[in-house]
Motif scaffolding. Structure first.
Motif, mmCIF file in Angstrom:
data_model
loop_
_atom_site.group_PDB
_atom_site.id
_atom_site.type_symbol
_atom_site.label_atom_id
_atom_site.label_comp_id
_atom_site.label_asym_id
_atom_site.label_seq_id
_atom_site.Cartn_x
_atom_site.Cartn_y
_atom_site.Cartn_z
ATOM 1 N N ASN A 108 6.286 -5.643 1.327
ATOM 2 C CA ASN A 108 4.684 -5.683 1.561
ATOM 3 C C ASN A 108 3.598 -7.061 1.628
ATOM 4 O O ASN A 108 3.211 -7.751 0.386
ATOM 5 C CB ASN A 108 4.402 -5.707 -0.521
ATOM 6 C CG ASN A 108 5.334 -4.130 -1.131
ATOM 7 O OD1 ASN A 108 4.544 -3.152 -0.226
ATOM 8 N ND2 ASN A 108 5.626 -3.856 -1.816
ATOM 9 N N THR A 109 4.058 -7.666 3.076
ATOM 10 C CA THR A 109 3.051 -8.676 2.846
ATOM 11 C C THR A 109 1.697 -8.439 3.251
ATOM 12 O O THR A 109 1.610 -7.079 3.013
ATOM 13 C CB THR A 109 3.669 -9.124 4.514
ATOM 14 O OG1 THR A 109 3.821 -8.244 5.629
ATOM 15 C CG2 THR A 109 5.463 -9.528 4.083
ATOM 16 N N GLU A 168 0.600 -4.535 4.830
ATOM 17 C CA GLU A 168 -0.024 -3.653 3.694
ATOM 18 C C GLU A 168 -1.137 -3.214 4.358
ATOM 19 O O GLU A 168 -1.588 -2.364 4.930
ATOM 20 C CB GLU A 168 -0.313 -4.237 2.393
ATOM 21 C CG GLU A 168 0.003 -5.190 1.581
ATOM 22 C CD GLU A 168 0.609 -3.595 0.753
ATOM 23 O OE1 GLU A 168 -0.459 -2.751 0.580
ATOM 24 O OE2 GLU A 168 1.919 -3.798 -0.105
ATOM 25 N N LEU A 169 -1.593 -4.370 5.803
ATOM 26 C CA LEU A 169 -2.857 -3.942 6.718
ATOM 27 C C LEU A 169 -2.636 -2.632 7.247
ATOM 28 O O LEU A 169 -2.866 -1.300 7.923
ATOM 29 C CB LEU A 169 -3.444 -5.145 7.218
ATOM 30 C CG LEU A 169 -4.429 -4.539 8.225
ATOM 31 C CD1 LEU A 169 -5.700 -4.504 7.696
ATOM 32 C CD2 LEU A 169 -4.582 -6.288 9.110
ATOM 33 N N ALA A 170 -0.713 -3.108 7.977
ATOM 34 C CA ALA A 170 -0.632 -2.266 9.123
ATOM 35 C C ALA A 170 -0.495 -0.559 8.335
ATOM 36 O O ALA A 170 -0.733 0.393 8.926
ATOM 37 C CB ALA A 170 0.668 -2.418 9.154
ATOM 38 N N LYS A 171 0.366 -1.139 6.920
ATOM 39 C CA LYS A 171 0.588 0.652 6.073
ATOM 40 C C LYS A 171 -0.722 1.091 6.136
ATOM 41 O O LYS A 171 -0.930 2.435 6.176
ATOM 42 C CB LYS A 171 1.175 0.499 5.063
ATOM 43 C CG LYS A 171 1.320 1.752 4.250
ATOM 44 C CD LYS A 171 2.343 1.151 2.926
ATOM 45 C CE LYS A 171 3.027 2.759 2.436
ATOM 46 N NZ LYS A 171 2.083 3.369 2.002
ATOM 47 N N SER A 172 -1.945 0.061 5.546
ATOM 48 C CA SER A 172 -3.046 1.294 5.986
ATOM 49 C C SER A 172 -4.146 1.903 6.494
ATOM 50 O O SER A 172 -3.808 3.388 6.779
ATOM 51 C CB SER A 172 -4.595 0.245 5.330
ATOM 52 O OG SER A 172 -4.525 -0.589 6.137
ATOM 53 N N LEU A 179 -3.979 4.341 14.391
ATOM 54 C CA LEU A 179 -2.551 3.550 15.162
ATOM 55 C C LEU A 179 -3.253 2.082 14.935
ATOM 56 O O LEU A 179 -4.504 1.606 14.709
ATOM 57 C CB LEU A 179 -3.303 3.506 16.987
ATOM 58 C CG LEU A 179 -2.603 5.083 17.697
ATOM 59 C CD1 LEU A 179 -2.474 4.524 19.509
ATOM 60 C CD2 LEU A 179 -0.886 4.799 17.546
ATOM 61 N N VAL A 180 -1.735 1.141 14.469
ATOM 62 C CA VAL A 180 -2.512 0.400 14.199
ATOM 63 C C VAL A 180 -2.566 -0.450 15.010
ATOM 64 O O VAL A 180 -2.262 -1.128 16.266
ATOM 65 C CB VAL A 180 -1.130 -0.390 13.223
ATOM 66 C CG1 VAL A 180 -1.043 -2.061 13.308
ATOM 67 C CG2 VAL A 180 0.291 0.530 12.523
ATOM 68 N N PRO A 181 -3.771 -1.487 14.863
ATOM 69 C CA PRO A 181 -4.360 -2.538 15.953
ATOM 70 C C PRO A 181 -4.035 -3.333 16.513
ATOM 71 O O PRO A 181 -2.734 -3.771 16.475
ATOM 72 C CB PRO A 181 -5.574 -2.896 15.575
ATOM 73 C CG PRO A 181 -5.777 -2.393 14.093
ATOM 74 C CD PRO A 181 -4.592 -1.584 13.556
#
Length: 192
Positions: A43-44, A48-52, A59-61
């Motif tokens: 939960n870094t 969290e950002l990637a999971k969102s 796709l994760v930026p």
């Protein structure tokens, strides 16, 4: 310091060969897949950002991946270099990796090793792996073929960039594991 970008389609033996390179040259493998799993599990902020993005089916930026990679390279490490696995996959990512390695490690990407295996052999290997691994993506020939096509489409521009820099080396990924390892070792020895 030795910094290697390791290429190979699914089923090429990349995982096995990465381990052999790590042992031979005291390298640390950085896999973007592992970075994503670690950051999301712990939960870094980046996890969290990637999971969102993933939760929305997006796709994760690149910048999120680049930030994870940057954090990983800043950690204390006694390895003699790195193997980058799963990154870069685009020209933009290639440029970002070159910049990160220069800024953080005061080094360069020395070589891009690409394991070459015929598609037919890749499919056979993955189907066999699917029988024992329980991985559903290794038990369907159509899915396997799509993964292989996607791999080539994604990595073509990166291979071209490393070819232009004279850093791209293809190694036959068919044969005895030890023989393939020796070919890879010989290529790395040339740059030491």
């Amino acid at each position: 310091m030795i910094n290697i970008v390791l290429f190979g389609p699914p089923g090429s033996g990349k995982g096995t060969q990465a381990q052999n390179l790590i042992e031979k040259f005291n390298l640390k493998q950085i896999s973007t897949g592992d970075l994503f799993r670690y950051n999301m599990k712990n939960n870094t902020e980046l996890g969290e950002l990637a999971k969102s993005y993933i939760d929305r089916g997006e796709l994760v930026p690149d910048q999120v991946t680049i930030d994870m990679l940057t954090d990983e390279l800043k950690k204390p490490c006694d390895a003699q270099g790195f193997i980058f696995d799963g990154f870069p996959r685009t020209a933009t990512q290639t440029e970002a990796l070159e910049k990160i390695v220069k800024e953080i490690l005061n080094s360069d990407i020395n070589i891009c090793l690409s394991l070459i295996v015929e598609d037919k052999v890749l499919v056979e290997r993955l189907l066999k792996r699917g029988e024992t691994s329980g991985r559903t993506d290794d038990s369907n020939q159509e899915i396997i073929s799509n993964r292989i096509k996607e791999y080539y489409a994604k990595t073509a521009e990166v291979a071209e960039l490393y070819k232009q820099q004279g850093k791209y080396v293809e190694v036959n990924g068919v044969g005895a594991i030890d023989e393939i390892s020796e070919k890879l070792f010989a290529e790395v020895e040339k740059i030491k």
